[in-house]
Design a protein around this motif. Structure first.
Motif, short mmCIF file in Angstrom:
data_model
loop_
_atom_site.label_atom_id
_atom_site.label_comp_id
_atom_site.label_asym_id
_atom_site.label_seq_id
_atom_site.Cartn_x
_atom_site.Cartn_y
_atom_site.Cartn_z
N VAL A 190 -6.22 69.26 -55.78
CA VAL A 190 -6.00 69.29 -54.32
C VAL A 190 -4.51 69.25 -54.02
O VAL A 190 -4.01 69.99 -53.17
N ILE A 237 -10.78 73.35 -57.57
CA ILE A 237 -10.92 72.06 -56.91
C ILE A 237 -12.37 71.57 -56.99
O ILE A 237 -12.64 70.38 -57.17
N ARG A 283 -9.84 65.91 -59.39
CA ARG A 283 -9.93 66.46 -58.04
C ARG A 283 -8.61 66.28 -57.29
O ARG A 283 -8.10 67.21 -56.65
N ARG A 284 -8.03 65.10 -57.39
CA ARG A 284 -6.77 64.84 -56.69
C ARG A 284 -5.66 65.74 -57.20
O ARG A 284 -4.85 66.24 -56.43
N TRP A 302 -2.94 72.58 -54.85
CA TRP A 302 -3.30 73.58 -53.84
C TRP A 302 -2.51 73.37 -52.56
O TRP A 302 -2.04 74.32 -51.93
#
Length: 255
Positions: free
Chosen positions: A244, A204, A240-241, A247
């Motif tokens: 995330v 991330i 990043r999105r 995760w």
């Protein structure tokens, strides 16, 4: 104007402002045009019919599946697959016509695609001209594999390169760009989670940084001026999105 035995295949959904130009760029040399619509609420289907395309509606269940369905509907075995935001440039059209007139001596053909970003085609970075395989013999290949996003064509046999450009106009506005990235990040995370992939907190943090460095520095995105830095930063946010969301799915949360 000489039409060739090539079927243009396009999938659409609310593309009333772009589908006419897409079809017009191929109408002069393709003797068959197929549009598969995923449920537009605008005039996309009517405009496509007026432009001479055979139009059919099919509930959208993934980019790959929708495109594969369109290829099956083609009248010809040689197909040219475009998105509604793409246009065949004059040089590429001439190259396709020449290849057809020679009898197509490969299983498929790649060509460069240049991507417009706020009024200019990007020349460097992750948005620089890429190579796409969109013209192929459906008897020897097609939209294969399990991935429904970032899908691609593969063929059994030789693939050759054609000159000219496919012009790509992927974003109408910054807001549309960000909304598309959000949708794609969600689809990618969901698909990767279903395939057993997992994200770490290190990914991330580090993966977005690597995407920026690779595109802006290693691939010289900085040479595209302010467009280069804006595009690089937006791609950072997409990566990043995606991680995330992946995760969060692993934690049993809804992203």
């Amino acid at each position: 104007m000489t039409l060739r035995p090539i079927s243009l295949c396009v999938i659409t959904q609310n593309e009333a402002d772009r589908i006419r130009d897409c079809l017009a760029s191929a109408a002069g040399f393709c003797d068959d045009m197929v549009v598969v619509d995923g449920g537009s609420s605008d005039d996309t289907m009517e405009i496509a019919r007026d432009a001479g395309a055979r139009v059919m509606s099919r509930p959208f269940d993934g980019f790959r599946s929708q495109k594969a369905f369109a290829v099956v509907q083609a009248k010809n075995d040689w197909v040219l697959c475009l998105d509604a935001d793409e246009r065949v440039g004059a040089d590429l059209r001439a190259a396709i016509e020449a290849a057809c007139d020679k009898g197509f001596d490969a299983a498929g053909y790649r060509f460069h695609r240049r991507n417009d970003f706020f009024g200019r085609f990007m020349r460097h970075g992750n948005a620089g001209a890429d190579k796409v395989l969109r013209l192929f013999d459906r008897r020897r290949g097609g939209w294969r594999g399990p991935r429904e996003i970032h899908e691609s064509v593969s063929v059994d046999g030789e693939v050759r390169m054609l000159s000219g450009f496919l012009d790509h106009y992927p974003y109408r506005s910054l807001s549309e760009l960000m909304a598309k990235q959000e949708r794609y990040a969600h689809m990618m995370a969901t698909e990767e989670f279903a395939a057993g992939k997992r994200a770490t907190l290190a990914q991330i943090v580090l993966s977005p940084m690597w995407r920026f460095f690779r595109g802006y520095v290693l691939r010289a995105g900085f040479l595209d001026g302010w467009r280069g830095i804006v595009y690089a930063l937006l791609r950072v946010e997409y990566v990043r999105r995606k991680y995330v969301k992946l995760w969060l799915l692993e934690q049993g949360q809804k992203p």
